[in-house]
Scaffold this motif. Structure first.
Motif, PDB file in Angstrom:
ATOM      1  N   TYR A 244       0.809  -1.218   0.000  1.00 13.29           N
ATOM      2  CA  TYR A 244       0.000   0.000   0.000  1.00 13.29           C
ATOM      3  C   TYR A 244       0.845   1.273   0.000  1.00 13.29           C
ATOM      4  O   TYR A 244       0.327   2.363   0.179  1.00 13.29           O
ATOM      5  CB  TYR A 244      -0.992   0.012   1.173  1.00 13.29           C
ATOM      6  CG  TYR A 244      -0.403  -0.152   2.537  1.00 13.29           C
ATOM      7  CD1 TYR A 244      -0.019   0.941   3.295  1.00 13.29           C
ATOM      8  CD2 TYR A 244      -0.250  -1.429   3.089  1.00 13.29           C
ATOM      9  CE1 TYR A 244       0.512   0.786   4.558  1.00 13.29           C
ATOM     10  CE2 TYR A 244       0.280  -1.588   4.350  1.00 13.29           C
ATOM     11  CZ  TYR A 244       0.660  -0.479   5.080  1.00 13.29           C
ATOM     12  OH  TYR A 244       1.185  -0.636   6.340  1.00 13.29           O
ATOM     13  N   GLU A 245       2.165   1.139  -0.232  1.00 10.07           N
ATOM     14  CA  GLU A 245       2.992   2.317  -0.475  1.00 10.07           C
ATOM     15  C   GLU A 245       4.205   1.909  -1.298  1.00 10.07           C
ATOM     16  O   GLU A 245       4.867   0.918  -0.984  1.00 10.07           O
ATOM     17  CB  GLU A 245       3.444   2.983   0.820  1.00 10.07           C
ATOM     18  CG  GLU A 245       4.253   4.261   0.580  1.00 10.07           C
ATOM     19  CD  GLU A 245       4.655   4.958   1.869  1.00 10.07           C
ATOM     20  OE1 GLU A 245       5.736   5.586   1.878  1.00 10.07           O
ATOM     21  OE2 GLU A 245       3.909   4.871   2.857  1.00 10.07           O
ATOM     22  N   ALA A 246       4.490   2.680  -2.376  1.00 10.05           N
ATOM     23  CA  ALA A 246       5.650   2.404  -3.227  1.00 10.05           C
ATOM     24  C   ALA A 246       6.101   3.731  -3.831  1.00 10.05           C
ATOM     25  O   ALA A 246       5.480   4.245  -4.763  1.00 10.05           O
ATOM     26  CB  ALA A 246       5.301   1.400  -4.317  1.00 10.05           C
ATOM     27  N   LYS A 247       7.189   4.283  -3.297  1.00 11.81           N
ATOM     28  CA  LYS A 247       7.672   5.581  -3.748  1.00 11.81           C
ATOM     29  C   LYS A 247       9.174   5.521  -4.032  1.00 11.81           C
ATOM     30  O   LYS A 247       9.914   4.809  -3.344  1.00 11.81           O
ATOM     31  CB  LYS A 247       7.384   6.666  -2.707  1.00 11.81           C
ATOM     32  CG  LYS A 247       5.904   6.949  -2.511  1.00 11.81           C
ATOM     33  CD  LYS A 247       5.680   8.049  -1.487  1.00 11.81           C
ATOM     34  CE  LYS A 247       4.193   8.333  -1.326  1.00 11.81           C
ATOM     35  NZ  LYS A 247       3.945   9.382  -0.305  1.00 11.81           N
ATOM     36  N   ALA A 248       9.592   6.284  -5.034  1.00 10.56           N
ATOM     37  CA  ALA A 248      11.017   6.418  -5.375  1.00 10.56           C
ATOM     38  C   ALA A 248      11.397   7.888  -5.257  1.00 10.56           C
ATOM     39  O   ALA A 248      10.770   8.747  -5.878  1.00 10.56           O
ATOM     40  CB  ALA A 248      11.289   5.914  -6.784  1.00 10.56           C
ATOM     41  N   ARG A 249      12.437   8.173  -4.471  1.00  3.22           N
ATOM     42  CA  ARG A 249      12.847   9.557  -4.233  1.00  3.22           C
ATOM     43  C   ARG A 249      14.294   9.743  -4.681  1.00  3.22           C
ATOM     44  O   ARG A 249      15.201   9.051  -4.220  1.00  3.22           O
ATOM     45  CB  ARG A 249      12.710   9.900  -2.748  1.00  3.22           C
ATOM     46  CG  ARG A 249      13.082  11.355  -2.411  1.00  3.22           C
ATOM     47  CD  ARG A 249      12.702  11.676  -0.961  1.00  3.22           C
ATOM     48  NE  ARG A 249      13.452  10.872  -0.023  1.00  3.22           N
ATOM     49  CZ  ARG A 249      14.582  11.280   0.581  1.00  3.22           C
ATOM     50  NH1 ARG A 249      15.064  12.478   0.316  1.00  3.22           N
ATOM     51  NH2 ARG A 249      15.195  10.489   1.433  1.00  3.22           N
ATOM     52  N   PHE A 250      14.525  10.698  -5.602  1.00  2.00           N
ATOM     53  CA  PHE A 250      15.864  11.069  -6.063  1.00  2.00           C
ATOM     54  C   PHE A 250      16.359  12.222  -5.184  1.00  2.00           C
ATOM     55  O   PHE A 250      15.697  13.264  -5.090  1.00  2.00           O
ATOM     56  CB  PHE A 250      15.820  11.502  -7.525  1.00  2.00           C
ATOM     57  CG  PHE A 250      15.484  10.388  -8.476  1.00  2.00           C
ATOM     58  CD1 PHE A 250      16.479   9.685  -9.128  1.00  2.00           C
ATOM     59  CD2 PHE A 250      14.162  10.035  -8.717  1.00  2.00           C
ATOM     60  CE1 PHE A 250      16.176   8.658 -10.005  1.00  2.00           C
ATOM     61  CE2 PHE A 250      13.845   9.010  -9.592  1.00  2.00           C
ATOM     62  CZ  PHE A 250      14.853   8.310 -10.238  1.00  2.00           C
ATOM     63  N   HIS A 251      17.514  12.056  -4.575  1.00  2.01           N
ATOM     64  CA  HIS A 251      17.927  13.033  -3.572  1.00  2.01           C
ATOM     65  C   HIS A 251      19.446  13.079  -3.428  1.00  2.01           C
ATOM     66  O   HIS A 251      20.176  12.215  -3.924  1.00  2.01           O
ATOM     67  CB  HIS A 251      17.299  12.690  -2.219  1.00  2.01           C
ATOM     68  CG  HIS A 251      17.668  11.326  -1.710  1.00  2.01           C
ATOM     69  ND1 HIS A 251      18.695  11.109  -0.829  1.00  2.01           N
ATOM     70  CD2 HIS A 251      17.138  10.099  -1.985  1.00  2.01           C
ATOM     71  CE1 HIS A 251      18.780   9.819  -0.557  1.00  2.01           C
ATOM     72  NE2 HIS A 251      17.853   9.179  -1.245  1.00  2.01           N
ATOM     73  N   ASN A 252      19.918  14.119  -2.725  1.00  6.11           N
ATOM     74  CA  ASN A 252      21.328  14.300  -2.353  1.00  6.11           C
ATOM     75  C   ASN A 252      22.274  14.243  -3.553  1.00  6.11           C
ATOM     76  O   ASN A 252      23.297  13.551  -3.542  1.00  6.11           O
ATOM     77  CB  ASN A 252      21.752  13.260  -1.311  1.00  6.11           C
ATOM     78  CG  ASN A 252      21.121  13.514   0.041  1.00  6.11           C
ATOM     79  OD1 ASN A 252      20.031  13.003   0.313  1.00  6.11           O
ATOM     80  ND2 ASN A 252      21.769  14.298   0.874  1.00  6.11           N
ATOM     81  N   PHE A 253      21.962  15.003  -4.584  1.00  2.00           N
ATOM     82  CA  PHE A 253      22.835  15.049  -5.760  1.00  2.00           C
ATOM     83  C   PHE A 253      23.900  16.123  -5.589  1.00  2.00           C
ATOM     84  O   PHE A 253      23.643  17.202  -5.046  1.00  2.00           O
ATOM     85  CB  PHE A 253      22.012  15.328  -7.022  1.00  2.00           C
ATOM     86  CG  PHE A 253      21.343  14.097  -7.564  1.00  2.00           C
ATOM     87  CD1 PHE A 253      21.976  13.311  -8.509  1.00  2.00           C
ATOM     88  CD2 PHE A 253      20.090  13.712  -7.108  1.00  2.00           C
ATOM     89  CE1 PHE A 253      21.371  12.170  -9.005  1.00  2.00           C
ATOM     90  CE2 PHE A 253      19.475  12.583  -7.593  1.00  2.00           C
ATOM     91  CZ  PHE A 253      20.117  11.802  -8.552  1.00  2.00           C
ATOM     92  N   GLN A 254      25.091  15.812  -6.059  1.00  2.00           N
ATOM     93  CA  GLN A 254      26.191  16.755  -6.066  1.00  2.00           C
ATOM     94  C   GLN A 254      27.030  16.515  -7.322  1.00  2.00           C
ATOM     95  O   GLN A 254      26.942  15.452  -7.940  1.00  2.00           O
ATOM     96  CB  GLN A 254      27.059  16.602  -4.821  1.00  2.00           C
ATOM     97  CG  GLN A 254      27.600  15.195  -4.611  1.00  2.00           C
ATOM     98  CD  GLN A 254      28.321  15.043  -3.292  1.00  2.00           C
ATOM     99  OE1 GLN A 254      28.881  16.005  -2.784  1.00  2.00           O
ATOM    100  NE2 GLN A 254      28.303  13.854  -2.737  1.00  2.00           N
TER     101      GLN A 254
END
Length: 725
Positions: free
Chosen positions: A133-143
């Motif tokens: 009941y939850e499926a998320k993809a988060r793109f983060h902390n790019f440098q």
């Protein structure tokens, strides 16, 4: 009579025993009851714990399966060149300094199939239900992705700028390194599991390096001779530049005997003494004039058909001309021009025959490159101009008078010089009329050298009236050869000084360490100031941009003989067993170890769909001087190979080539480089899809949290069974 009453002791004993047995029986019953209760409770707890473990395993595998499916979904949405539905949104977020999140719950298929099966089983057999009941993809902390600790690839100093001040920009700052975190919540029965997986992501600009150049060399040639080895033909298609730092030597090809291509009346005007189309100095058509090529005396350079093609037709020439006193009457032979000149002249010719020349910067006649010659994007110089005094780019190959066009770098051309000694005897006939016999002996002089350039003078004008009446003979006389002598031709002894004063002078140990991925040691760290003007635009160690590392090229293939590009593939053994095609944009990068360098060989490489902007770049470096072997007749790609290319059969490379030196003398077969202007000479908008998002299959972080059914003490009303794993 006395009566005696006798009491039996067994009666009292029996009663005492009965009183004592009752507590024992009660105790035994209590113990038995407690034992039964304990066993019952133990069985219940065992069952409960088994159920939690069982439900937890189901939830765990459900979450793992969903996370893997999410990874596949994300790859297809941002990396797969056949889809890319969300790539632009991720790029905008990352380059804007933010994060980006994808809700993938509605897109899950395999996970929901399992959920439906579990629900059906629960209805029929009263088994526990399963749900994601939850499926998320988060793109983060790019440098930004760094390629060296001291900024070698982020400052402009090491990058080459052409004499007209163009290009020479690093690519660092456009490539990013970050993470994607998948969050999955899955339930099975009484257990709910939250799982998080974090994987590396690299966003890289996959535009080809040095795309302004058809050939770009990074190192000095130290006087190598371009006539050595098999043919090297460079076709710029009027847009590709050529940077050969040099200095090189070139024996110019053409009519090397000092004569016209063929003698006789009305002969050889089209070829102007070159005897056909030479790959050194070809017939130019209507923009560049034939007098611009091998420098000659002006009277021999007019290319007037009845001047025998601008060259004497024999080493002993002569003719008879009737004259009125001194003026010359054109009779259509060598005598006409010769009579108007000083008694002694010097002119130049090619140094080797047309067939002996196997190097060309302007293509080759009849070799399938369209109209010959195929000009490159040259740099204009004024007569006698220095390398740092470029006047601009020759866009139309119709430069102004007294200009010439060269490639970027130094090629020293070797010419032959010829001496013409004129003889003239005149016999009076009647009044002002006389008969003059003109003759001349031509002998070979010493060799002479000059910068190799394509002269850009306008078409010579012939003053016919002056020719007929002889009133302005001196206007036609240059007092010697034009071109090379006007520019201050160099003596043979000067070539050594030139070789010592030019060239990038990259040291081999420095190159090995630098291109191997970083510094060459604590005692020899390469600083940006140590390298000046060596790299093509966008150059950097491409192995740093890879998220996949393969032992062989076969492992990197998507399916049989097809490479699906979503970034950089790092391959140790760059050995192709068969021809292969590619889809998408990306690099094949290899740091070939010494043990496999001699085995590296490529086959035919072409895009699967030539109509689309699919493009492959190959980045190859090795600690050995072994060139990249290519056992094919055609490759469509941009290639950086530090030791150059060694074709095993005649090869046509459609794209461009960057190298330390092309090492023509080490090649086995000919190499034709055709500049792919449709892929390399476009505006920036064309390359917007060349930014790739590469998602790594490996895990950088992994966490899980397990909850039992509601009623516990957790933050969501669920008792924490196992906090984390």
């Amino acid at each position: 009579m006395a009566r005696f009453i006798i009491h039996s002791p067994s009666v009292h004993l029996r009663r005492d025993r009965l009183g004592l047995a009752l507590p024992l029986v009660l105790g035994a019953l209590i113990i038995l009851t407690l034992l039964i209760f304990a066993i019952s409770q133990g069985s219940t707890e065992t069952y409960r714990l088994s159920a939690i473990i069982n439900h937890g395993n189901h939830a765990n595998f459900m979450a793992l399966g969903a996370a893997e499916e999410m990874h596949d979904l994300v790859w297809n949405m941002v990396s797969n060149p056949l889809d890319l539905s969300e790539r632009q949104a991720v790029l905008e977020a990352v380059y804007g300094g933010g994060e980006f999140e994808l809700d993938l719950l509605s897109k899950l298929k395999e996970a929901h199939k399992q959920e439906i099966k579990q629900k059906k089983a629960g209805t029929e057999n009263k088994k526990p239900q399963t749900a994601v009941y939850e499926a998320k993809a988060r793109f983060h902390n790019f440098q930004t992705l760094a390629y060296s600790a001291n900024g070698l690839y982020s400052t402009p100093t090491p990058y080459y700028r052409s004499p007209d001040g163009q290009f020479g920009q690093p690519a660092e700052g456009k490539d990013y390194f970050g993470f994607v975190t998948y969050t999955v919540k899955a339930q099975h029965g009484i257990i709910t599991k939250t799982m998080k997986q974090t994987r590396p992501v690299k966003i890289v600009d996959m535009k080809p390096m040095g795309r302004e150049y058809v050939l770009f060399e990074m190192d000095t040639a130290r006087g190598k001779k371009l006539n050595d080895g098999p043919p090297l033909i460079i076709w710029g298609n009027e847009k590709g530049r050529i940077r050969m730092d040099g200095p090189y030597q070139l024996d110019v090809g053409g009519q090397d005997d000092g004569k016209s291509g063929s003698g006789g009346f009305f002969s050889s005007g089209a070829s102007c003494g070159i005897a056909g189309n030479s790959v050194s100095y070809p017939k130019s058509g209507q923009k560049w004039y034939d007098d611009a090529y091998v420098p000659t005396p002006k009277w021999l350079a007019g290319c007037i058909p009845w001047f025998n093609g601008g060259r004497p037709s024999s080493h002993f020439i002569g003719g008879i001309s009737p004259q009125i006193c001194c003026p010359l009457i054109p009779l259509g032979n060598d005598a006409m021009g010769m009579a108007a000149q000083p008694n002694a002249q010097t002119y130049l010719s090619a140094n080797v025959p047309v067939t002996g020349q196997n190097f060309s910067m302007i293509g080759s006649p009849g070799a399938g490159a369209g109209t010959f010659p195929n000009w490159f994007q040259g740099i204009k110089y004024a007569a006698n101009g220095k390398l740092e005094e470029a006047q601009g780019v020759a866009d139309s190959w119709d430069p102004q008078e007294k200009f010439e066009v060269r490639h970027e770098g130094i090629i020293i051309a070797n010419y032959k010089s010829w001496k013409l000694q004129k003889l003239c005897f005149c016999i009076p006939v009647y009044g002002y009329f006389q008969i003059c016999i003109h003759g001349g002996m031509i002998s070979e002089g010493g060799p002479i050298q000059d910068y190799y350039g394509f002269k850009g003078d306008k078409q010579p004008e012939v003053n016919w009236m002056a020719t007929i009446i002889g009133a302005a003979v001196n206007l036609m006389s240059m007092g010697g050869a034009t071109g090379i002598f006007e520019a201050g031709g160099m003596a043979m002894s000067n070539i050594g000084a030139i070789m010592q004063s030019v060239g990038t002078q990259l040291m081999s140990n420095f190159v090995t360490g630098m291109l191997g991925g970083g510094n060459i040691g604590a005692a020899g760290v390469v600083a940006p100031g140590d390298v000046k003007g060596a790299f093509p635009t966008g150059f950097r160690p491409m192995t740093r941009t890879a998220v996949r590392h393969f032992a062989t090229l076969e492992e990197a293939l998507w399916k049989k003989n097809t490479l699906l590009l979503d970034g950089t593939y790092w391959v140790d053994e760059l050995v192709a067993k068969n021809d292969f095609e590619y889809v998408g944009h990306g690099y094949l990068a290899s740091l070939a170890p010494e043990t496999v360098a001699n085995e590296v060989v490529l086959k035919k490489v072409t895009p699967k769909n030539p109509k689309k902007d699919n493009y492959l770049s190959i980045w190859y470096n090795t600690v050995t001087p072994t060139p990249l072997k290519v056992d094919a007749e055609e490759i469509e790609a941009s290639i950086f190979s530090m030791p150059g290319i060694d074709p095993q059969k005649d090869l046509t490379l459609v794209g461009n080539l960057m190298c330390s030196n092309h090492n023509k003398d080490l090649m086995k077969s000919s190499l034709n480089i055709i500049y792919d202007d449709e892929k390399l000479a476009q505006e920036e908008e064309f390359y917007k899809d060349f930014f790739t998002i590469s998602v790594s299959p490996k895990l950088d972080a992994f966490t899980t949290v397990i909850h039992v059914k509601p009623g516990g003490t957790g933050d969501d009303g669920v008792m924490n069974f196992v906090e984390t794993l």
